[in-house]
Motif scaffolding. Sequence first.
Motif, PDB file in Angstrom:
ATOM      1  N   LEU A   2       0.827  -1.202   0.000  1.00 50.71           N
ATOM      2  CA  LEU A   2       0.000   0.000   0.000  1.00 50.71           C
ATOM      3  C   LEU A   2       0.864   1.255   0.000  1.00 50.71           C
ATOM      4  CD1 LEU A   2      -2.842  -1.146   2.397  1.00 50.71           C
ATOM      5  CD2 LEU A   2      -3.144  -0.361   0.040  1.00 50.71           C
ATOM      6  N   CYS A   3       2.028   1.154   0.642  1.00 53.77           N
ATOM      7  CA  CYS A   3       2.987   2.264   0.575  1.00 53.77           C
ATOM      8  C   CYS A   3       3.352   2.548  -0.876  1.00 53.77           C
ATOM      9  CB  CYS A   3       4.228   1.927   1.392  1.00 53.77           C
ATOM     10  SG  CYS A   3       5.636   3.028   1.114  1.00 53.77           S
ATOM     11  N   LYS A   4       3.649   1.491  -1.613  1.00 53.70           N
ATOM     12  CA  LYS A   4       4.016   1.652  -3.024  1.00 53.70           C
ATOM     13  C   LYS A   4       2.858   2.211  -3.849  1.00 53.70           C
ATOM     14  CE  LYS A   4       4.982  -1.162  -7.133  1.00 53.70           C
ATOM     15  NZ  LYS A   4       5.233  -2.540  -7.628  1.00 53.70           N
ATOM     16  N   CYS A   5       1.658   1.618  -3.686  1.00 47.59           N
ATOM     17  CA  CYS A   5       0.511   2.048  -4.485  1.00 47.59           C
ATOM     18  C   CYS A   5       0.173   3.515  -4.235  1.00 47.59           C
ATOM     19  CB  CYS A   5      -0.693   1.164  -4.178  1.00 47.59           C
ATOM     20  SG  CYS A   5      -0.551  -0.537  -4.758  1.00 47.59           S
ATOM     21  N   HIS A   6       0.121   3.901  -2.969  1.00 46.11           N
ATOM     22  CA  HIS A   6      -0.230   5.285  -2.653  1.00 46.11           C
ATOM     23  C   HIS A   6       0.857   6.256  -3.101  1.00 46.11           C
ATOM     24  CE1 HIS A   6      -4.063   4.777  -0.721  1.00 46.11           C
ATOM     25  NE2 HIS A   6      -3.582   3.850   0.107  1.00 46.11           N
ATOM     26  N   TYR A   7       2.088   5.794  -3.127  1.00 43.91           N
ATOM     27  CA  TYR A   7       3.162   6.657  -3.638  1.00 43.91           C
ATOM     28  C   TYR A   7       2.910   6.997  -5.105  1.00 43.91           C
ATOM     29  CZ  TYR A   7       7.787   8.366  -4.879  1.00 43.91           C
ATOM     30  OH  TYR A   7       8.828   9.152  -5.344  1.00 43.91           O
ATOM     31  N   TYR A   8       2.603   5.976  -5.897  1.00 40.87           N
ATOM     32  CA  TYR A   8       2.369   6.231  -7.321  1.00 40.87           C
ATOM     33  C   TYR A   8       1.051   6.945  -7.569  1.00 40.87           C
ATOM     34  CZ  TYR A   8       6.496   3.557  -8.540  1.00 40.87           C
ATOM     35  OH  TYR A   8       7.795   3.127  -8.668  1.00 40.87           O
ATOM     36  N   LEU A   9       0.123   6.862  -6.610  1.00 44.62           N
ATOM     37  CA  LEU A   9      -1.116   7.638  -6.702  1.00 44.62           C
ATOM     38  C   LEU A   9      -0.936   9.054  -6.129  1.00 44.62           C
ATOM     39  CD1 LEU A   9      -3.641   4.837  -5.639  1.00 44.62           C
ATOM     40  CD2 LEU A   9      -3.448   5.863  -7.914  1.00 44.62           C
ATOM     41  N   LYS A  10       0.283   9.324  -5.692  1.00 41.96           N
ATOM     42  CA  LYS A  10       0.663  10.631  -5.130  1.00 41.96           C
ATOM     43  C   LYS A  10      -0.049  10.940  -3.811  1.00 41.96           C
ATOM     44  CE  LYS A  10       1.886  12.547  -9.652  1.00 41.96           C
ATOM     45  NZ  LYS A  10       3.282  12.119  -9.488  1.00 41.96           N
ATOM     46  N   ASN A  11      -0.466   9.868  -3.113  1.00 45.53           N
ATOM     47  CA  ASN A  11      -1.016  10.015  -1.762  1.00 45.53           C
ATOM     48  C   ASN A  11       0.132   9.785  -0.778  1.00 45.53           C
ATOM     49  OD1 ASN A  11      -3.622  10.256  -2.883  1.00 45.53           O
ATOM     50  ND2 ASN A  11      -3.906   8.030  -2.859  1.00 45.53           N
ATOM     51  N   PHE A  12       1.022  10.752  -0.677  1.00 48.73           N
ATOM     52  CA  PHE A  12       2.287  10.535   0.025  1.00 48.73           C
ATOM     53  C   PHE A  12       2.107  10.342   1.532  1.00 48.73           C
ATOM     54  CE2 PHE A  12       3.614  13.150  -3.752  1.00 48.73           C
ATOM     55  CZ  PHE A  12       4.135  12.072  -4.457  1.00 48.73           C
ATOM     56  N   GLU A  13       1.145  11.023   2.113  1.00 49.92           N
ATOM     57  CA  GLU A  13       0.914  10.855   3.557  1.00 49.92           C
ATOM     58  C   GLU A  13       0.431   9.435   3.868  1.00 49.92           C
ATOM     59  OE1 GLU A  13      -1.591  13.842   5.181  1.00 49.92           O
ATOM     60  OE2 GLU A  13      -0.155  15.470   4.845  1.00 49.92           O
ATOM     61  N   LYS A  14      -0.507   8.925   3.050  1.00 46.89           N
ATOM     62  CA  LYS A  14      -0.960   7.544   3.239  1.00 46.89           C
ATOM     63  C   LYS A  14       0.177   6.564   2.982  1.00 46.89           C
ATOM     64  CE  LYS A  14      -5.942   7.642   2.485  1.00 46.89           C
ATOM     65  NZ  LYS A  14      -7.062   7.087   1.688  1.00 46.89           N
ATOM     66  N   SER A  15       0.971   6.853   1.984  1.00 53.15           N
ATOM     67  CA  SER A  15       2.114   6.005   1.681  1.00 53.15           C
ATOM     68  C   SER A  15       3.038   5.912   2.896  1.00 53.15           C
ATOM     69  CB  SER A  15       2.872   6.562   0.479  1.00 53.15           C
ATOM     70  OG  SER A  15       3.999   5.762   0.189  1.00 53.15           O
ATOM     71  N   TYR A  16       3.304   7.039   3.508  1.00 50.40           N
ATOM     72  CA  TYR A  16       4.182   7.081   4.693  1.00 50.40           C
ATOM     73  C   TYR A  16       3.555   6.307   5.859  1.00 50.40           C
ATOM     74  CZ  TYR A  16       7.041   8.938   8.482  1.00 50.40           C
ATOM     75  OH  TYR A  16       7.865   9.070   9.565  1.00 50.40           O
ATOM     76  N   GLU A  17       2.236   6.484   6.072  1.00 47.21           N
ATOM     77  CA  GLU A  17       1.556   5.807   7.182  1.00 47.21           C
ATOM     78  C   GLU A  17       1.673   4.290   7.052  1.00 47.21           C
ATOM     79  OE1 GLU A  17      -2.444   7.163   7.120  1.00 47.21           O
ATOM     80  OE2 GLU A  17      -1.941   9.237   7.678  1.00 47.21           O
ATOM     81  N   HIS A  18       1.441   3.790   5.845  1.00 46.33           N
ATOM     82  CA  HIS A  18       1.514   2.329   5.653  1.00 46.33           C
ATOM     83  C   HIS A  18       2.951   1.825   5.783  1.00 46.33           C
ATOM     84  CE1 HIS A  18      -2.632   1.415   4.731  1.00 46.33           C
ATOM     85  NE2 HIS A  18      -2.694   2.484   3.938  1.00 46.33           N
TER      86      HIS A  18
END
Length: 357
Positions: free
Chosen positions: A314-330
């Motif tokens: 999910l960190c990877k997916c949210h990174y590419y979706l540019k949801n960086f805060e969610k990426s960091y949380e996961h």
Amino acid sequence: MITISLCMIVKDEEATLWNCLNSAKDIADEIIIVDTGSTDRSREIASEFTDKIYDFEWVGNFEPARNFSFKHATMDYILWLDADDVIMEEDQKKFLELKKNLDPSVDSVSMIYNYGFDEYGNVTLSFRRNRLVKRSKNFQWEGDCHVYLVVSGNILDSDICVSHKRVHHSTGRNLAIYEKRLENGDEFSPRDYYYYGNELNENGLYERAMNAYETFLWMEGGWKEDKIAACSRLADCYGKMGMFDEQKEILYKSFEYDVPRPEACCRLGTILSNEQNYESAVVWFERAIDYEPDKGNWGFTYKAYSTWVPHQNLCKCHYYLKNFEKSYEHNEIARKYRPEDPGILHNKKLLEDKLNL
């Protein structure tokens, strides 16, 4: 208080046997070792803990050796372990409490078998097994390679764990047992095909493994949990062979047996992520995290697929979706399970720079 016979079969187990016996010596009232042809120090090590060491000629499968060991037991209950199993200190205390308080009407006590661990000590695979059985019931082992103890009656499910600390794995030996049966024209049961597929898979014989799994899945009968596990293992084989459409289909087939399990969810999420379909991948990884296991389920539990694996993805997916805060949380959740994982630490630095943390 009940009394306990520890019954084991061994062959060339000097690397692990001492740790196993040392962890169980205060639990067992007698220790019975059946040696099937050791040429190392196994007998010498066993003699530190017991004088009840018996020879048994290896006949090509485990069932007769296991049953032979049980015949020598004299106590109320029989505990069985493999030489690369240990009972950790916390579980030793639980076991001693069970020994003091066990209702003698109980015919068998099941325990959690922590079979796989990652390099950080997290349990990656666990399942239940009937581990302590009443001697007077004369329960017997059946099978050849992956034998099982046929148990009935009053069964108590305990929270005691036995931990598998594998040093080596004789996949070639196990595969040879199945190949010999095929040469002899033996008829395979559904269970046989499943475990035969596992041995072929572990030995890198993927096309033959696929055939065994497919045969098992389309046969009548077979344990539901084995069917679900076979779908995941077959999906892995398909992936290694580049058969990606078949890989998706067999993962969806696993839903015929139960609700989507974390293993299948993560595999589907990974396929979609590799296709850069990140939004759809997120759905499957989140579903893996939200899965609520049935406490009464005796099937295989791959804890990584409901903990750090989906969070790291999910960190990877949210990174590419540019949801960086969610990426960091996961990524931070994944780091709780694997604090020294280089990939997770790399993601942490990358995202902290991105978020100016």
